[in-house]
Enzyme design. Structure first.
Site, PDB file in Angstrom:
ATOM      1  N   TYR A  71      52.440 -16.744  66.094  1.00  0.00           N
ATOM      2  CA  TYR A  71      52.323 -15.425  66.699  1.00  0.00           C
ATOM      3  C   TYR A  71      51.575 -14.503  65.753  1.00  0.00           C
ATOM      4  O   TYR A  71      51.919 -14.408  64.570  1.00  0.00           O
ATOM      5  CB  TYR A  71      53.714 -14.843  66.992  1.00  0.00           C
ATOM      6  CG  TYR A  71      53.611 -13.575  67.808  1.00  0.00           C
ATOM      7  CD1 TYR A  71      53.600 -13.633  69.200  1.00  0.00           C
ATOM      8  CD2 TYR A  71      53.489 -12.337  67.205  1.00  0.00           C
ATOM      9  CE1 TYR A  71      53.472 -12.484  69.969  1.00  0.00           C
ATOM     10  CE2 TYR A  71      53.355 -11.178  67.962  1.00  0.00           C
ATOM     11  CZ  TYR A  71      53.350 -11.263  69.348  1.00  0.00           C
ATOM     12  OH  TYR A  71      53.220 -10.119  70.099  1.00  0.00           O
ATOM     13  N   GLN A 123      57.079 -12.590  76.190  1.00  0.00           N
ATOM     14  CA  GLN A 123      56.522 -13.545  77.160  1.00  0.00           C
ATOM     15  C   GLN A 123      55.729 -14.646  76.464  1.00  0.00           C
ATOM     16  O   GLN A 123      55.741 -15.799  76.898  1.00  0.00           O
ATOM     17  CB  GLN A 123      55.686 -12.826  78.227  1.00  0.00           C
ATOM     18  CG  GLN A 123      54.485 -12.028  77.728  1.00  0.00           C
ATOM     19  CD  GLN A 123      54.830 -10.597  77.320  1.00  0.00           C
ATOM     20  OE1 GLN A 123      55.983 -10.283  77.016  1.00  0.00           O
ATOM     21  NE2 GLN A 123      53.827  -9.730  77.292  1.00  0.00           N
ATOM     22  N   ASN A 173      57.183  -7.750  66.635  1.00  0.00           N
ATOM     23  CA  ASN A 173      58.083  -6.600  66.801  1.00  0.00           C
ATOM     24  C   ASN A 173      59.467  -7.062  67.267  1.00  0.00           C
ATOM     25  O   ASN A 173      59.748  -8.258  67.332  1.00  0.00           O
ATOM     26  CB  ASN A 173      57.459  -5.575  67.766  1.00  0.00           C
ATOM     27  CG  ASN A 173      57.290  -6.138  69.177  1.00  0.00           C
ATOM     28  OD1 ASN A 173      57.912  -7.141  69.533  1.00  0.00           O
ATOM     29  ND2 ASN A 173      56.445  -5.501  69.962  1.00  0.00           N
ATOM     30  N   SER A 214      59.380  -4.981  54.619  1.00  0.00           N
ATOM     31  CA  SER A 214      58.934  -5.475  53.318  1.00  0.00           C
ATOM     32  C   SER A 214      59.716  -4.822  52.166  1.00  0.00           C
ATOM     33  O   SER A 214      60.198  -3.702  52.286  1.00  0.00           O
ATOM     34  CB  SER A 214      57.438  -5.174  53.170  1.00  0.00           C
ATOM     35  OG  SER A 214      56.882  -5.963  52.164  1.00  0.00           O
ATOM     36  N   GLN A 245      54.143  -1.444  48.476  1.00  0.00           N
ATOM     37  CA  GLN A 245      55.105  -1.894  49.491  1.00  0.00           C
ATOM     38  C   GLN A 245      55.488  -0.760  50.418  1.00  0.00           C
ATOM     39  O   GLN A 245      55.632  -0.947  51.626  1.00  0.00           O
ATOM     40  CB  GLN A 245      56.382  -2.454  48.835  1.00  0.00           C
ATOM     41  CG  GLN A 245      56.190  -3.801  48.200  1.00  0.00           C
ATOM     42  CD  GLN A 245      55.590  -4.790  49.168  1.00  0.00           C
ATOM     43  OE1 GLN A 245      56.194  -5.123  50.173  1.00  0.00           O
ATOM     44  NE2 GLN A 245      54.376  -5.251  48.883  1.00  0.00           N
ATOM     45  N   HIS A 298      53.655   0.038  53.712  1.00  0.00           N
ATOM     46  CA  HIS A 298      53.733  -0.871  54.863  1.00  0.00           C
ATOM     47  C   HIS A 298      54.434  -0.238  56.052  1.00  0.00           C
ATOM     48  O   HIS A 298      54.036  -0.443  57.198  1.00  0.00           O
ATOM     49  CB  HIS A 298      54.530  -2.138  54.492  1.00  0.00           C
ATOM     50  CG  HIS A 298      53.673  -3.243  53.962  1.00  0.00           C
ATOM     51  ND1 HIS A 298      52.735  -3.872  54.724  1.00  0.00           N
ATOM     52  CD2 HIS A 298      53.612  -3.826  52.735  1.00  0.00           C
ATOM     53  CE1 HIS A 298      52.131  -4.804  53.992  1.00  0.00           C
ATOM     54  NE2 HIS A 298      52.637  -4.799  52.781  1.00  0.00           N
ATOM     55  N   GLU A 311      62.449  -9.553  48.321  1.00  0.00           N
ATOM     56  CA  GLU A 311      61.356 -10.369  48.855  1.00  0.00           C
ATOM     57  C   GLU A 311      60.311 -10.618  47.753  1.00  0.00           C
ATOM     58  O   GLU A 311      59.923 -11.744  47.497  1.00  0.00           O
ATOM     59  CB  GLU A 311      60.724  -9.609  50.030  1.00  0.00           C
ATOM     60  CG  GLU A 311      59.589 -10.340  50.704  1.00  0.00           C
ATOM     61  CD  GLU A 311      58.852  -9.457  51.703  1.00  0.00           C
ATOM     62  OE1 GLU A 311      59.015  -8.210  51.646  1.00  0.00           O
ATOM     63  OE2 GLU A 311      58.091 -10.006  52.520  1.00  0.00           O
ATOM     64  N   HIS A 312      59.870  -9.530  47.105  1.00  0.00           N
ATOM     65  CA  HIS A 312      58.953  -9.629  45.967  1.00  0.00           C
ATOM     66  C   HIS A 312      59.670  -9.116  44.726  1.00  0.00           C
ATOM     67  O   HIS A 312      60.318  -8.076  44.786  1.00  0.00           O
ATOM     68  CB  HIS A 312      57.715  -8.744  46.152  1.00  0.00           C
ATOM     69  CG  HIS A 312      56.987  -8.973  47.447  1.00  0.00           C
ATOM     70  ND1 HIS A 312      57.202  -8.206  48.573  1.00  0.00           N
ATOM     71  CD2 HIS A 312      56.045  -9.887  47.780  1.00  0.00           C
ATOM     72  CE1 HIS A 312      56.407  -8.637  49.543  1.00  0.00           C
ATOM     73  NE2 HIS A 312      55.698  -9.652  49.103  1.00  0.00           N
ATOM     74  N   ASP A 356      49.762 -11.137  48.059  1.00  0.00           N
ATOM     75  CA  ASP A 356      49.507 -10.862  49.479  1.00  0.00           C
ATOM     76  C   ASP A 356      48.178 -11.452  49.928  1.00  0.00           C
ATOM     77  O   ASP A 356      48.041 -11.911  51.055  1.00  0.00           O
ATOM     78  CB  ASP A 356      49.451  -9.345  49.731  1.00  0.00           C
ATOM     79  CG  ASP A 356      50.818  -8.707  49.667  1.00  0.00           C
ATOM     80  OD1 ASP A 356      51.804  -9.446  49.822  1.00  0.00           O
ATOM     81  OD2 ASP A 356      50.892  -7.481  49.465  1.00  0.00           O
ATOM     82  N   GLU A 412      89.581 -42.558  62.378  1.00  0.00           N
ATOM     83  CA  GLU A 412      89.098 -41.425  63.177  1.00  0.00           C
ATOM     84  C   GLU A 412      89.299 -41.651  64.671  1.00  0.00           C
ATOM     85  O   GLU A 412      88.835 -40.864  65.494  1.00  0.00           O
ATOM     86  CB  GLU A 412      87.615 -41.152  62.857  1.00  0.00           C
ATOM     87  CG  GLU A 412      87.404 -40.684  61.423  1.00  0.00           C
ATOM     88  CD  GLU A 412      85.964 -40.257  61.110  1.00  0.00           C
ATOM     89  OE1 GLU A 412      85.086 -40.399  61.982  1.00  0.00           O
ATOM     90  OE2 GLU A 412      85.745 -39.774  59.981  1.00  0.00           O
ATOM     91  N   HIS A 414      83.356 -47.825  67.598  1.00  0.00           N
ATOM     92  CA  HIS A 414      82.544 -47.858  66.380  1.00  0.00           C
ATOM     93  C   HIS A 414      82.909 -49.088  65.540  1.00  0.00           C
ATOM     94  O   HIS A 414      82.038 -49.779  65.015  1.00  0.00           O
ATOM     95  CB  HIS A 414      82.767 -46.588  65.541  1.00  0.00           C
ATOM     96  CG  HIS A 414      82.040 -45.376  66.055  1.00  0.00           C
ATOM     97  ND1 HIS A 414      82.301 -44.804  67.280  1.00  0.00           N
ATOM     98  CD2 HIS A 414      81.064 -44.615  65.498  1.00  0.00           C
ATOM     99  CE1 HIS A 414      81.509 -43.740  67.439  1.00  0.00           C
ATOM    100  NE2 HIS A 414      80.756 -43.613  66.372  1.00  0.00           N
TER     101      HIS A 414
END
Lengths: 426, 426
Positions: free
Chosen positions: B127, B188, B211, B234, B256, B259, B324-325, B358, B412, B417
């Site tokens: 995506y 969709q 999103n 971020s 950062q 963003h 994250e960073h 990045d 069991e 088995h």
């Protein structure tokens, strides 16, 4: 058993209608689970005790099991069972150790170091179902890969019952090296592991099978903590030709069918004669099975015999099914490995009966179901580590990269990104 | 910026209240997404066209973009940008190739072969968001690891717009080696990738940021297909002492912050003097930033300066944040690697500014956010493969294992088995 015959494309089309399981969300259960999680976040241990009384009919004094209780349980288990669990443990360890990964480092470019650290998760929660679904073998399968990964603390949760946690489960936990056991089950235990309570520490990841409430709770806390895959009913796919032994095939199909009425046993063959013999054998063997009713129901509802014209077509069809367990009962089975694209655990030849993998060989028995072997993997050491990237640049190396970085950053409208690099040269 | 000072335990407690983001499900969006997915399952391409008109105000003739359109877009992009993308591609490939894993085989026991196959996913969907969030660098980061893993077909989806897909996105797709592009966005498009339509093929896994509708749809189709992690805003965490340069730190924090107003920039230091200088520098640098308003809002709402007394405490605190960073701006930064337990991507020293990762260094920029670096990893080649276990036993080897298997199976309650193994010896 239902039969499917015809051209490969027709069979694939029929399978796509028939096999593909579209996950239906049960909104009522989702809402109930959402409320349970909220209650545990707000009221902690108190909520856990209320739910144990409500759902398990047990009034808990202590959520945690003492080491003494665990040791006593272990001691009550027959010596032979302990020895068998220890032997299985040894094989599980020797197999999973091969999955250990190492940090890497790359120094290809002057002034640049790049690398990857492999770090264990700090704390993991293992769910162990109660009642008849309490499998000691699953305790080993879920806990040992985490130990090998280097996880420091492993917390087990299992539903309380008036009889207490089964001895053999306590023994398996002790053998596997579980650090703490809490008697708490259902969605409330998943909430406790995901968010922490006064008594139960928050974990980083939750693994282990459970009923629909446990699975729904795991899906809802996914993101707050890591989870393993959501397991569906057990499956076996067997590829066999006329050289295979119908007695063994029937027995192996039934060993999956006895798990659950929703379990799925599928034979793909190019021999109608073999398929007919397998059906007769299954009827014969079913007669004396203690779990006859479950197995019969499973075979009737979900059992499938697919007749294909060539061995290549057999594999094409099986790859579309992407079974949890795949047995290849052909002559020289190893020569067909390259044909297999999707399968959780592959068993080759007439003596690699699937239960070998459930209990003993050391490969993991927590496997992708419902066709998810197309993108999921067996539970492994990889599930209990995470990776961190490492980057080091000298000033000279950054000077060389500077223009490309600033250009791309500005192209994306991120001026501060460009300036962060450029300010080093002002 | 907000300041936190005090004992490490106090700071950790405050962080747990402050930083921990409890994911709130938005039930209205969930219901809306559920309906969109159902519509796409039932009506396929027709549903996609209806939603494109409704949500994107575009009446689509063709869902798919022609190779010609893609090539024309590529040709319209400035040569320097193409060259920078190609250079980044080369670095991404050389880093991610080190993640390639090999099949293993184990023949420790007589008559037993165990192994693991590493198999690529067959088809992956990527995506790519539309509008101002369309980042060519992200196309490279999502597609190239899949290529290295050996994924045969990579499908890109991106929202339609009257202006068409941005040229630089088409160029990045061509450079990365995307196989097909469809102009379709939102929930969709996720439904189409998960279930397939007349035009869009069903994939095995969906990756890429989006999103809230895209993220919710990914969560809902999780299990039917694989998904990558659900990305949050971020984050950057910087560990620095009095030897660090406040100009660089301020610039990196702002990179950062620009963003997203929800982005989070955190400085952990043992130097109040440094922290004060960083604040002054940020105010100064903010003045001329094109995205000043966003960055200012982000810093005001989520920016954090934490003062700890020792370097060890700085790492303890940062490991709890699990950024994250992570930038380590200390003298001799490599010597602190062993202190880091949780971080997506680590940048060492004053020239490894975070935007290097990045755009250029080749490490992945799709990283775990919101503290999930405790259990998630950067996007990698591992995300595009799956493992299959392999087991082969001879009759003799099975004979030796038989009793343990039958014992555990019966313990069991799974008689079939036990018999599956025993019938091989009757």
């Amino acid at each position: 058993m239902k039969w499917l015959k015809g051209e490969t494309t027709e069979i694939l089309r029929a399978l796509n209608k028939d096999v593909r399981m579209i996950q239906k969300d049960n909104q009522q259960i989702e809402e109930q689970v959402r409320q349970i999680i909220q209650q545990v976040i707000q009221n902690g241990d108190q909520a856990l005790k209320v739910y144990s009384k409500k759902f398990d009919q047990v009034e808990l004094q202590n959520l945690s099991l003492s080491q003494e209780t665990i040791t006593l349980g272990y001691q009550r288990v027959e010596k032979e069972v302990i020895a068998a669990l220890e032997a299985a443990k040894e094989n599980i360890i020797s197999y999973h150790q091969k999955q250990k990964q190492y940090d890497f480092m790359d120094t290809e470019k002057s002034g640049v170091l790049r690398g990857q650290l492999v770090l264990p998760l700090a704390r993991v929660g293992v769910y162990v179902p109660g009642g008849t679904a309490a499998y000691p073998s699953s305790v080993l399968m879920n806990v040992l890969p985490a130990k090998i990964a280097g996880v420091k603390e492993i917390i087990m949760v299992t539903p309380p019952s008036k009889e207490g946690v089964p001895d053999v489960i306590l023994a398996a936990a002790k053998i596997a090296g579980v650090d703490k056991i809490f008697q708490i089950g259902g969605a409330q235990s998943i909430a406790a592991l995901a968010y922490g309570t006064e008594t139960i520490p928050k974990v980083d990841k939750i693994v282990g099978p459970g009923n629909i409430y446990v699975a729904t709770a795991k899906k809802q806390v996914f993101g707050t903590v890591g989870i393993d895959m959501i397991a569906g009913p057990s499956e076996i796919g067997i590829i066999a030709d006329e050289t295979a032994n119908p007695i063994y095939i029937a027995a192996d199909l039934l060993s999956q069918a006895e798990h659950d009425t929703l379990a799925r046993a599928i034979l793909v063959t190019n021999s109608v004669a073999l398929a007919e013999q397998v059906e007769i054998e299954m009827d014969r063997q079913l007669e004396t099975l203690p779990r006859k009713e479950i197995a019969e129901q499973s075979i009737k509802n979900n059992g499938l015999i697919i007749v294909a014209s060539t061995i290549s077509a057999m594999f094409t069809i099986m790859n579309e099914i992407a079974p949890e367990h795949l047995e290849v009962q052909l002559e020289d089975p190893i020569s067909y490995l390259h044909e297999i694209k999707n399968a959780g655990s592959i068993f080759l030849g007439e003596y690699a009966s699937e239960p070998v993998g459930d209990y003993f060989s050391g490969t993991n028995h927590v496997l992708p179901t419902s066709g998810t072997a197309k993108f999921y993997s067996p539970l492994s050491v990889y599930d209990f580590v995470k990776y961190s990237q490492v980057t080091y640049y000298t000033k000279d190396a950054l000077a060389e990269a500077k223009e490309a970085i600033a250009l791309l950053a500005r192209k994306e409208g991120l001026e501060a990104h460009a300036r962060a690099v450029e300010c080093r040269f002002e």
